[in-house]
Design an enzyme around this catalytic site. Structure first.
Site, PDB file in Angstrom:
ATOM      1  N   TYR A 210       0.951  -1.100   0.016  1.00 36.94           N
ATOM      2  CA  TYR A 210       0.130  -0.027  -0.115  1.00 36.94           C
ATOM      3  C   TYR A 210       0.831   1.324  -0.161  1.00 36.94           C
ATOM      4  O   TYR A 210       1.722   1.567   0.889  1.00 36.94           O
ATOM      5  CB  TYR A 210      -0.823   0.061   1.377  1.00 36.94           C
ATOM      6  CG  TYR A 210      -2.335  -0.873   0.933  1.00 36.94           C
ATOM      7  CD1 TYR A 210      -3.291  -0.107   0.890  1.00 36.94           C
ATOM      8  CD2 TYR A 210      -2.014  -2.203   1.049  1.00 36.94           C
ATOM      9  CE1 TYR A 210      -4.598  -0.868   0.868  1.00 36.94           C
ATOM     10  CE2 TYR A 210      -3.355  -2.956   1.048  1.00 36.94           C
ATOM     11  CZ  TYR A 210      -4.612  -2.178   0.799  1.00 36.94           C
ATOM     12  OH  TYR A 210      -5.648  -2.955   0.697  1.00 36.94           O
TER      13      TYR A 210
ATOM     14  N   HIS B  91      -3.157   0.364  -3.933  1.00 37.53           N
ATOM     15  CA  HIS B  91      -3.137  -0.793  -3.510  1.00 37.53           C
ATOM     16  C   HIS B  91      -2.514  -1.854  -4.591  1.00 37.53           C
ATOM     17  O   HIS B  91      -3.030  -2.081  -5.668  1.00 37.53           O
ATOM     18  CB  HIS B  91      -4.216  -1.574  -2.914  1.00 37.53           C
ATOM     19  CG  HIS B  91      -4.153  -3.049  -2.598  1.00 37.53           C
ATOM     20  ND1 HIS B  91      -5.578  -3.624  -2.393  1.00 37.53           N
ATOM     21  CD2 HIS B  91      -3.253  -3.684  -2.506  1.00 37.53           C
ATOM     22  CE1 HIS B  91      -5.152  -5.031  -2.047  1.00 37.53           C
ATOM     23  NE2 HIS B  91      -3.727  -5.028  -2.081  1.00 37.53           N
TER      24      HIS B  91
ATOM     25  N   HIS C 137      -4.795  -3.011  -7.770  1.00 34.78           N
ATOM     26  CA  HIS C 137      -6.081  -3.402  -7.122  1.00 34.78           C
ATOM     27  C   HIS C 137      -6.793  -2.229  -6.902  1.00 34.78           C
ATOM     28  O   HIS C 137      -8.289  -2.464  -7.525  1.00 34.78           O
ATOM     29  CB  HIS C 137      -5.828  -4.226  -6.031  1.00 34.78           C
ATOM     30  CG  HIS C 137      -6.830  -4.470  -5.277  1.00 34.78           C
ATOM     31  ND1 HIS C 137      -7.770  -3.659  -4.218  1.00 34.78           N
ATOM     32  CD2 HIS C 137      -7.806  -5.774  -5.416  1.00 34.78           C
ATOM     33  CE1 HIS C 137      -8.498  -4.049  -3.600  1.00 34.78           C
ATOM     34  NE2 HIS C 137      -8.719  -5.308  -4.486  1.00 34.78           N
TER      35      HIS C 137
ATOM     36  N   HIS D 219     -17.421  -2.975  -2.103  1.00 34.48           N
ATOM     37  CA  HIS D 219     -16.301  -3.513  -2.316  1.00 34.48           C
ATOM     38  C   HIS D 219     -15.931  -4.731  -1.102  1.00 34.48           C
ATOM     39  O   HIS D 219     -16.269  -4.548  -0.184  1.00 34.48           O
ATOM     40  CB  HIS D 219     -15.032  -2.337  -2.141  1.00 34.48           C
ATOM     41  CG  HIS D 219     -13.899  -2.701  -1.861  1.00 34.48           C
ATOM     42  ND1 HIS D 219     -13.307  -3.282  -3.278  1.00 34.48           N
ATOM     43  CD2 HIS D 219     -13.004  -2.727  -1.159  1.00 34.48           C
ATOM     44  CE1 HIS D 219     -12.170  -3.633  -2.970  1.00 34.48           C
ATOM     45  NE2 HIS D 219     -11.823  -3.428  -1.795  1.00 34.48           N
TER      46      HIS D 219
END
Length: 844
Positions: A421, A525, A453, A605
């Site tokens: 991240y 990410h 991602h 999500h």
């Protein structure tokens, strides 16, 4: 926009006819001119069938112009040319995506002349206004998107990455057929190129790019289909999805409450197949086989119970609307009921993500006896798509003059780790001017698409130093968005999404006032299972307007905190809930001075184990119709759900987020966490006017020893107090891995059975929770406020019911009232018959 990376051998074959010596002259004056930028001048003239164009750019390399369907390259028809070694050249190209264009197999552009001097290059070309090539876009009356670009070098032996236009590109909305007379005031010179056209993510200086977007819908980009190929059949279908970018297999569709109309276009003069499934396999799919034969369209309604030749249904529940075919392409339009009541047909009633399958063959089908001779070979594929609540909306709004700024890292080095991240501060607005964000779109670096991602933008209510702007932070170790004052989400992007667009009458404010942030933090990410090292400059494009909109937009998240999610292995379906309490929502409304807000969309999500998601809506203890739901959630297609009409959320309402998971293929507990192999349960609620609330969520009470001991006993394991104390100590210093530690240290000894999975589900459904009610840094409720999820009257979704007919086929009723009427009718008939029998009995 025009990244040139094409095999030169293909160019020579495709384009040799377009190479002409310089020196040709025009036989007339240019009627129209427009400076598309200080470094690019466009001139043109036309008659009823042909347009002639002159491009002049401050370069000795290539120049290009495009005719787009949006403000980006995707779907654009391009003309690229230049002068090399005293010869002018031009190529007719198209763009499948934002990246390298492809040279058309059929060249429909004629070069008139070309010239260059020490500083500038000029190319003059001619083409038809109307076209019959699927890769060319017609030029018609009215405004359209004109793209322009130029590069610093000519095409030589091959088209290379050094030919990239960099910042020398743009898009404008203008009418070619209508006149832009003498906008250059007669000057033959072009001003210096402005190089500062996009935001630089490594400095605090803000630079915005101007563009115009046209025909914006109430939510997202409107696609206005045009006639593609030859024929006179008019599409008239407002939704479009390119199912396969290389060959441009395209689906167009529209729907109402009961029917759906679809057209599929494919590069074949044989048969075309269109299927609906829940996986990318033919097994279990509902399939339509169609084509054009003898000038007439045909279609067969089929199904498949294997990966092989489909079977034609005994009951044909599809209607032909029309079709056309030219020398290269075929299109067929069909109509069917969304619910046919046939076991072989896919139910298209649900607001869900379907897998759309496509294929095509070289020859037409002779009859309904489909055989292996009609095999598609490699001409097949599938992609996830939402047919109901699609991204594109029909209602066109006013044309808005929009600008954009790009945010993201600059050549960030991604290390060889499975999950990473990145967090980076970026300045996007100034204190002396307010801008209003209207859209967020992804910018994915070519070659890195499978490793990016998601990207999330957090608003920062703090000042950021020049030194901080330069740093690429490792999220949740070096910096935490919430801990540094970046507590509210502006929006973002996830796998398969096209981004977020706010309604036409609204925007998200930045800058210009102390209450509107000037800085954001972007969180990237990287999902990197191959553990490769690479550099990445992916990010997000923020479109904005300067004129204040009617409403300000915002969003808040409803979730179960990831540090308290856990899912047993071997579960065919396991549910986790996130809860937004009525007390929290009321506090957010009160703080904002509002009684209600309008919700225009929801962004769900979860990760790889996610199978379905629902946002349930309660008022005064009674459940209303779900705010949003996706019964076939697809991790690889995370598009937001937008509503045709906003839904009202009132003070005192509550929301429940349900996330269903499947873990049959896993032998260990799946914890909540940051990696894609862990899980999340999250919904962003997009609304206006804005609520002063960023999070309305819940947390499981796993830090309570009594709760843990009860859970352990029900699962057949023992936990002692000392062991639990040590685990809690480890969890406190590894916040984002809390549940992974808890599952590994406490629950790893469970031998899972169906009974224990059921106990775990019942236990978590009824356990006491903590609230998370937050506005930026303001905890509107005590962080350890406990509550139990109230149970009210469930909403009964109106379900179409299939009723048997005399012929044995299905028909459906769309309301419970119809069913009750039928029952009442049968009851009345029985009473009448019994009465008659009594009379007859008495007479006898």
């Amino acid at each position: 926009m025009f990244i040139i990376l094409v095999d030169m051998r293909r160019l020579v074959i495709a384009c040799v006819a377009s190479l002409v010596l310089t020196g040709s002259t025009l036989s007339h004056e240019w009627h129209n001119s427009k400076a598309l930028s200080p470094g690019f001048l466009l001139k043109w003239t036309h008659d009823s069938s042909t347009i002639e164009i002159e491009m002049t750019a401050k370069t000795r390399g290539w120049v290009g112009i495009g005719f787009g369907i949006g403000e980006t390259m995707a779907g654009a028809d391009l003309i690229i040319g230049g002068v090399r070694d005293g010869e002018s050249y031009v190529w007719d190209c198209y763009a499948r995506r934002n990246g390298a264009p492809t040279v058309d197999q059929e060249q429909n552009v004629e070069i008139i002349s070309g010239s260059e001097n020490a500083t500038h290059t000029t190319i003059k070309v001619k083409r038809s206004l109307a076209v019959n090539n699927v890769w060319d876009n017609s030029i018609a009356n009215g405004e359209m998107i004109i793209l322009w670009a130029f590069g610093g070098s000519d095409k030589d032996r091959e088209w290379r990455s050094v030919d990239y236009h960099r910042r020398n590109r743009g898009a404008v909305n203008m009418a070619l057929l209508g006149g832009q007379k003498d906008e250059m005031s007669g000057s033959s010179e072009i001003a210096e190129i402005q190089t500062s056209t996009t935001t630089q993510t490594t400095t605090s200086k803000i630079m915005h790019r101007e563009s115009t977007t046209t025909e914006k819908s109430s939510i997202n980009t409107v696609f206005s289909p045009k006639l593609i190929g030859s024929g006179d059949y008019e599409l008239g279908l407002p939704y479009r999805s390119v199912l396969e970018e290389d060959t441009r297999v395209t689906l167009f569709w529209d729907f109402d409450e009961t029917t759906i109309t679809m057209q599929i276009l494919a590069p074949s003069t044989g048969w075309i197949g269109l299927g609906f499934g829940r996986t990318a396999s033919m097994n279990g799919a509902d399939i339509l086989m169609m084509g054009m034969k003898g000038g007439q369209p045909y279609v067969f309604d089929c199904h498949s119970d294997r990966n092989g030749v489909p079977t034609v249904d005994e009951e044909q529940n599809v209607e032909i609307v029309g079709g056309w075919e030219n020398g290269t392409h075929t299109a067929v339009t069909i109509r069917r009921k969304r619910l046919t009541c046939n076991a072989n047909d896919m139910d298209l009633q649900k607001p869900a993500t379907y897998i759309i399958l496509w294929a095509y063959g070289k020859e037409d089908l002779e009859d309904d006896n489909i055989g292996f001779q009609d095999y598609h070979r490699r001409n097949r594929g599938g992609r996830s798509l939402r047919l109901i609540y699609p991204v594109e909306f029909r209602t066109a709004g006013k044309i808005r003059q929009e600008s954009y700024t790009d945010v993201g890292p600059d050549e960030f080095f991604v290390p060889a780790t499975e999950t990473y991240y990145l967090c980076k501060f970026i300045k996007v607005a100034e204190a002396n001017e307010t801008i209003y964000i209207t859209e967020i779109r992804p910018l994915l670096q070519k070659g890195n698409e499978k490793n990016v991602h998601h990207a999330t933008i957090y608003l920062c209510d703090v000042d950021v130093t020049e030194e901080q702007l330069e740093i690429d932070y490792k999220c949740y170790e070096q910096v935490h968005p919430f801990s540094v004052g970046c507590n509210k989400v502006l929006g973002g992007w996830a796998v398969g999404s096209s981004g977020i667009r706010f309604p036409e009458n609204s925007g998200f404010p930045l800058g210009g006032a102390t209450s509107h942030p000037q800085y954001v933090m972007i969180e990237m990410h990287y999902d990197n299972p191959e553990k490769r090292e690479f550099r990445d400059s992916s990010g997000l494009r923020l479109s904005f307007v300067r004129e204040p909109p009617q409403f300000l937009s915002s969003l808040f998240d409803v979730s179960q905190t990831i540090s308290t999610i856990w899912i047993p292995p071997g579960a065919t379906r396991y549910r986790v809930g996130g809860y937004c309490r009525d007390e929290c929502l009321s506090k957010g409304m009160e703080k904002s001075g509002l009684d209600e807000v309008k919700v225009f969309g929801v962004f769900f999500h979860s990760h790889l184990a996610g199978r379905a998601m629902r946002l349930r809506h309660y008022r005064n203890g009674t459940e209303l119709q779900a705010m949003a739901r996706d019964e076939y959630y697809d991790f690889n297609y995370q598009e937001a759900l937008y509503f045709e009409e906003p839904k009202i959320l009132k003070a005192g309402d509550s929301l429940t987020l349900e996330c269903d998971y499947a873990t049959e293929d896993r032998d260990k507990i799946t914890p909540g966490g940051l990696p894609t192999t862990s899980e999340m349960c999250l919904a962003f609620v997009m609304h206006y006017p804005p609520l002063d609330m960023s999070i309305c969520a819940s947390r499981a009470k796993i830090d309570d020893p009594k709760t843990v001991f009860e859970l352990a006993a029900g699962l057949g394991i023992t936990v002692n107090a000392t062991e639990l104390t040590n685990v809690y100590s480890e969890m406190r210093v590894n916040y984002w891995n809390e549940m992974e530690i808890f599952a590994r240290k406490i629950l790893s000894g469970v031998v899972w059975t169906d009974e224990k999975r059921k106990f775990a589900q019942d236990f978590t459904d009824n356990m006491t929770l903590y609230t998370s009610c937050i506005d930026k840094r303001d905890y509107m409720e005590n962080f350890f406020t406990e509550f139990v999820v109230p149970r009210g009257d469930d909403y009964v979704e109106k379900q179409p019911v299939c009723l048997a007919t005399e012929e044995g086929s299905g028909q459906h009723s769309d309301s419970t009232g119809d069913i009750m009427s039928s029952v009442a009718g049968v009851t009345a008939m029985l009473i009448l018959i019994l009465g008659v029998l009594k009379v007859v009995s008495r007479k006898s």
